[in-house]
Design a protein around this motif. Structure first.
Motif, PDB file in Angstrom:
ATOM      1  N   ARG A 172       0.829  -1.199   0.000  1.00 33.98           N
ATOM      2  CA  ARG A 172       0.000   0.000   0.000  1.00 33.98           C
ATOM      3  C   ARG A 172       0.864   1.250   0.000  1.00 33.98           C
ATOM      4  NH1 ARG A 172      -2.146  -4.066   2.534  1.00 33.98           N
ATOM      5  NH2 ARG A 172      -4.383  -4.518   2.369  1.00 33.98           N
ATOM      6  N   THR A 173       0.338   2.295  -0.611  1.00 34.77           N
ATOM      7  CA  THR A 173       1.067   3.556  -0.623  1.00 34.77           C
ATOM      8  C   THR A 173       0.933   4.235   0.733  1.00 34.77           C
ATOM      9  OG1 THR A 173      -0.869   4.811  -1.393  1.00 34.77           O
ATOM     10  CG2 THR A 173       0.565   3.858  -3.086  1.00 34.77           C
ATOM     11  N   HIS A 174       1.901   5.079   1.042  1.00 38.71           N
ATOM     12  CA  HIS A 174       1.849   5.828   2.296  1.00 38.71           C
ATOM     13  C   HIS A 174       0.608   6.715   2.341  1.00 38.71           C
ATOM     14  CE1 HIS A 174       6.477   5.472   3.006  1.00 38.71           C
ATOM     15  NE2 HIS A 174       5.875   4.318   2.861  1.00 38.71           N
ATOM     16  N   GLY A 175       0.254   7.269   1.173  1.00 40.44           N
ATOM     17  CA  GLY A 175      -0.906   8.152   1.114  1.00 40.44           C
ATOM     18  C   GLY A 175      -2.190   7.443   1.498  1.00 40.44           C
ATOM     19  N   GLU A 176      -2.347   6.198   1.059  1.00 47.31           N
ATOM     20  CA  GLU A 176      -3.569   5.447   1.372  1.00 47.31           C
ATOM     21  C   GLU A 176      -3.651   5.154   2.871  1.00 47.31           C
ATOM     22  OE1 GLU A 176      -5.603   1.082   0.590  1.00 47.31           O
ATOM     23  OE2 GLU A 176      -3.793   1.642  -0.501  1.00 47.31           O
ATOM     24  N   ILE A 177      -2.545   4.766   3.474  1.00 49.17           N
ATOM     25  CA  ILE A 177      -2.537   4.464   4.909  1.00 49.17           C
ATOM     26  C   ILE A 177      -2.818   5.731   5.710  1.00 49.17           C
ATOM     27  CG2 ILE A 177      -1.132   3.614   6.825  1.00 49.17           C
ATOM     28  CD1 ILE A 177       0.403   1.928   4.745  1.00 49.17           C
ATOM     29  N   LEU A 178      -2.178   6.845   5.318  1.00 49.20           N
ATOM     30  CA  LEU A 178      -2.408   8.112   6.009  1.00 49.20           C
ATOM     31  C   LEU A 178      -3.856   8.568   5.856  1.00 49.20           C
ATOM     32  CD1 LEU A 178       0.853  10.085   5.153  1.00 49.20           C
ATOM     33  CD2 LEU A 178       0.131   9.312   7.399  1.00 49.20           C
ATOM     34  N   SER A 179      -4.428   8.313   4.684  1.00 50.56           N
ATOM     35  CA  SER A 179      -5.817   8.700   4.445  1.00 50.56           C
ATOM     36  C   SER A 179      -6.746   7.988   5.423  1.00 50.56           C
ATOM     37  CB  SER A 179      -6.206   8.361   3.002  1.00 50.56           C
ATOM     38  OG  SER A 179      -7.583   8.616   2.783  1.00 50.56           O
ATOM     39  N   ARG A 180      -6.487   6.709   5.673  1.00 54.31           N
ATOM     40  CA  ARG A 180      -7.343   5.956   6.606  1.00 54.31           C
ATOM     41  C   ARG A 180      -7.106   6.404   8.045  1.00 54.31           C
ATOM     42  NH1 ARG A 180      -8.762   0.125   4.294  1.00 54.31           N
ATOM     43  NH2 ARG A 180      -8.273   0.437   2.105  1.00 54.31           N
ATOM     44  N   ALA A 181      -5.852   6.625   8.389  1.00 56.43           N
ATOM     45  CA  ALA A 181      -5.524   6.963   9.775  1.00 56.43           C
ATOM     46  C   ALA A 181      -5.867   8.407  10.133  1.00 56.43           C
ATOM     47  CB  ALA A 181      -4.036   6.719  10.027  1.00 56.43           C
ATOM     48  N   VAL A 182      -5.936   9.286   9.140  1.00 54.69           N
ATOM     49  CA  VAL A 182      -6.170  10.710   9.412  1.00 54.69           C
ATOM     50  C   VAL A 182      -7.500  11.174   8.837  1.00 54.69           C
ATOM     51  CG1 VAL A 182      -5.282  13.048   9.127  1.00 54.69           C
ATOM     52  CG2 VAL A 182      -3.683  11.159   9.457  1.00 54.69           C
ATOM     53  N   ASN A 183      -7.639  11.131   7.515  1.00 51.71           N
ATOM     54  CA  ASN A 183      -8.852  11.668   6.881  1.00 51.71           C
ATOM     55  C   ASN A 183     -10.112  10.939   7.315  1.00 51.71           C
ATOM     56  OD1 ASN A 183      -7.117  13.340   5.596  1.00 51.71           O
ATOM     57  ND2 ASN A 183      -7.479  12.602   3.532  1.00 51.71           N
ATOM     58  N   ASP A 184     -10.072   9.608   7.294  1.00 53.96           N
ATOM     59  CA  ASP A 184     -11.276   8.847   7.632  1.00 53.96           C
ATOM     60  C   ASP A 184     -11.657   9.010   9.101  1.00 53.96           C
ATOM     61  OD1 ASP A 184     -11.792   7.804   5.081  1.00 53.96           O
ATOM     62  OD2 ASP A 184     -10.309   6.250   5.331  1.00 53.96           O
ATOM     63  N   VAL A 185     -10.658   9.069   9.978  1.00 51.54           N
ATOM     64  CA  VAL A 185     -10.950   9.287  11.397  1.00 51.54           C
ATOM     65  C   VAL A 185     -11.516  10.686  11.619  1.00 51.54           C
ATOM     66  CG1 VAL A 185      -9.940   9.450  13.708  1.00 51.54           C
ATOM     67  CG2 VAL A 185      -9.244   7.607  12.185  1.00 51.54           C
ATOM     68  N   ASP A 186     -10.954  11.685  10.943  1.00 50.07           N
ATOM     69  CA  ASP A 186     -11.478  13.054  11.047  1.00 50.07           C
ATOM     70  C   ASP A 186     -12.898  13.136  10.512  1.00 50.07           C
ATOM     71  OD1 ASP A 186      -9.213  14.015  12.225  1.00 50.07           O
ATOM     72  OD2 ASP A 186      -8.363  14.885  10.414  1.00 50.07           O
ATOM     73  N   ASN A 187     -13.179  12.383   9.464  1.00 49.30           N
ATOM     74  CA  ASN A 187     -14.526  12.365   8.892  1.00 49.30           C
ATOM     75  C   ASN A 187     -15.538  11.871   9.928  1.00 49.30           C
ATOM     76  OD1 ASN A 187     -16.645  12.473   7.091  1.00 49.30           O
ATOM     77  ND2 ASN A 187     -16.038  10.677   5.938  1.00 49.30           N
TER      78      ASN A 187
END
Length: 647
Positions: A172-187
């Motif tokens: 997995r790309t770093h961006g995808e992991i960060l998206s789940r750990a940051v963006n999705d949690v913030d959502n």
């Protein structure tokens, strides 16, 4: 294994509801307050694959706070009910004032009942204050519940990431992991904090307003409700047409961000090869597509509000006409018309909010599902129950019949046997894909072997805690990784509690002290995010100093000196040789000086050690290694040097 520092990827695969072009707040359907702007209705919604399952699992995180959530529900209902009653009382005050005016016109001297009007005004003020107080309590409690829930969720994600095997990050790309750990949690955080309470108040408002309107006039209530189907048809027609353009807009926006980021990080390369015009042309092409998708999306979705206002105004006109007729027939009071119009405005706004919240919740459950997918990933092999500890590691390493493959049906390493004694320097050479770096990863247990055993000082590495195992190693890699911080802190990262003297000694041993002191702030120089304010060779020297400070039992150098000049490398090799006395060292390098000085050279090809011995012994054998060595002088040979010594 190489260390990398990557910026989060930007693209259209991680949409955030309510944000982006056209996603800002706008007027509500009734023209009062804030509701969803037209863009929010048209924005593409990220949908969950298993809505019910993910919803139940997310509710599980809220279950410990059920008492507080019940209090939120109760306060939301009370706050909304008190605000709903207010228009009715204002209508009564209007009716009383109207009656006073009429009596005044008929010659009545004491026509106005001021005590009654003042009493209503005081009651209204009290209702508004009570409504505000309950609204404050509701938001206060919900803020605590939302943040505690998200804290638990974020902690679960963080703990999970620390237990995932390296193979997970490889795929997995770093961006995808960060998206789940940051963006999705913030959502999820934003939805729990705002949308959940808004949904409760909207539903209560709709039900309460319908009840109050029915108490005033069932006929006018039916007239208002008849305009709703028309409103929903308009919303559906416009949303379906604008959504494809919003999807295109997000896609082009992601491409544009990616292009700009790539051109910015590779600015020097673009300049060096004269590709400025090509870069600008590509930007213009993407920007043109974004422009067309953007204006179509905004234009089509922008039609929604005028049409909704038109439909609402038709409803108001009908209400006013019918209400006027009912007043002339003394069926209702004039103040009731005023109250009904206010209710009509209150009624249309929560309907719009509810429709928008439904989209947000759909996207939120999709975010929760992405997080749960991460939490359900297969973890590393559990740690040993009965841990074995090596009090004073010596560095004797042995591979016995080791078999490993990234895929079960495609083994990379088979029947590998290596016996390394304390203090030996082991050079590993071979063509690309031979398994050199994989061998190091197996030694540090970043990957689990399929068969065989790997021991350190006679102890199987699977019987040790991973943290204790890896603390015996020091690593210097080809791709440097430095923190955004001072040079002192970056070197001190090698060992907790290192003194200033030890830090300076490590820098001197790595021949980094001189260049550090020439910097304006010396050891206090702040390295930026990419550490681009020092050269690549200087960055490598700092990572070497960090590894030297760690003072490990086993040292691993993976192309460690590839970024420094030959003279500096000589200094480093002398320093390393002095400090590695009694320590085992694994070196993956293409510099012949390193290979010559090694106690043992392992020649790998296709996952197997095909030759091993000293430099002189391997040359005398005139085998694979001799071909690699001689190819640098002839420019030919069996295997080119650039291929032979590239990891």
């Amino acid at each position: 294994m190489s260390e990398e520092h990557k910026a989060p990827q930007t693209g259209a695969d991680t949409p955030r509801p309510g944000g982006g072009p056209g996603g800002g707040p706008g007027p509500g359907f009734g023209g009062m307050g804030k509701g969803p702007g037209p863009g929010m209705m048209g924005m593409p919604v990220q949908k969950a694959k298993n809505f019910k399952g993910s919803f139940r699992r997310l509710i599980g995180y809220l279950y410990p706070h059920r008492v507080k959530l019940l209090a939120v529900l109760l306060t939301a209902i009370l706050s909304t009910v008190f605000s709903i009653v207010s228009p009715k009382l204002m209508g009564n005050a209007t009716t009383k004032i109207f009656e006073g005016v009429m009596q005044k016109m008929n010659g009545v001297t004491d026509a106005f009942d001021f005590s009654y009007i003042i009493q209503l005004i005081l009651i209204l003020i009290g209702l508004y204050v009570i409504s505000a107080v309950f609204g404050y309590i509701q938001q206060y409690i919900m803020a605590g519940v939302a943040q505690k829930t998200v804290y638990d969720l974020r902690k679960a994600v963080e703990d999970k990431l620390s237990r995932l095997p390296l193979t997970f990050f490889d795929k997995r790309t770093h961006g995808e992991i960060l998206s789940r750990a940051v963006n999705d949690v913030d959502n999820i955080s934003n939805t729990l904090q705002q949308s959940l309470t808004q949904l409760i108040t909207s539903i209560v408002t709709i039900l309460g307003v319908i009840v109050m309107m029915l108490t005033i006039s069932p006929l006018m209530t039916v007239i208002l409700l008849l305009t709703l189907p028309l409103s929903f048809l308009v919303i559906k027609a416009i949303a379906s047409r604008s959504q494809k353009y919003f999807i295109g807009q997000q896609k082009e926006l992601g491409e544009l961000n990616g292009h700009v980021e790539q051109m910015y990080t590779g600015h020097k390369i673009v300049k060096a090869f004269g590709h400025e015009d090509k870069s600008i042309a590509e930007f213009d092409q993407i920007n043109e597509k974004l422009y067309h998708s953007g204006w179509k999306a905004q234009f089509i979705s922008g039609i929604m509000m005028p049409l909704m206002t038109f439909i609402n105004n038709i409803g108001y006109v009908l209400i006013c006409v019918v209400g006027g007729i009912l007043v002339t027939r003394n069926a209702i009071q004039i103040g009731d018309i005023q109250a009904f119009i206010q209710y009509a405005r209150q009624f249309s706004m929560p309907i719009a909010q509810t429709a928008n919240i439904a989209n947000i919740i759909q996207s939120t459950i999709a975010s929760a599902e992405r997080i749960f997918e991460l939490l359900d990933e297969e973890e590393e092999v559990p740690e040993a129950v009965h841990e074995k500890v090596i009090p004073a590691p010596k560095g004797n390493v042995r591979f016995q019949n080791v078999k490993f493959g990234y895929k079960k049906d495609a083994p990379l390493i088979e029947n590998m046997n290596i016996d390394v004694k304390q203090g030996q320097t082991i050079a590993i050479v071979g063509p690309t894909g031979a398994g050199k770096t994989t061998l190091i990863n197996l030694l540090m247990r970043f990957y689990e072997i399929d068969e065989g055993t790997i021991t350190i000082d006679g102890i199987d590495i699977t019987d040790m805690k991973r943290g204790k195992l890896r603390s015996m190693f020091g690593m210097v890699l080809q791709d440097t990784w430095l923190f955004n911080g001072t040079i002192r802190d970056n070197i001190a990262y090698g060992r907790e509690g290192a003194t200033e003297e030890e830090i300076v000694q490590a820098a001197q041993a790595a021949h980094a002290d001189h260049f550090i002191r020439t910097l304006p702030d010396g050891y206090d120089t702040i390295l930026n995010e990419e550490a681009s304010n020092i050269s690549q060779g200087q960055k490598q020297l700092l990572t070497i100093a960090r590894a030297l400070l760690a003072d490990p039992a086993i040292m691993i150098l993976d192309e460690a000196t590839s970024s420094v000049d030959t003279r500096t490398e000589v200094y480093i090799q002398k320093a390393m040789h002095h400090l590695m006395q009694g320590r085992t060292s694994f070196v993956i390098a293409h510099r012949l000086s390193t290979i010559r000085d090694a106690d043992l050279i392992l020649v790998m090809n296709k996952g197997s050690v095909i030759e091993k011995g000293s430099h002189e012994e391997l040359l005398a054998n005139e085998g694979f290694y001799a071909d690699l060595y001689n190819s640098q002088f002839t420019g030919g040979g069996t295997v080119p040097l650039t291929t032979a010594y590239t990891t």
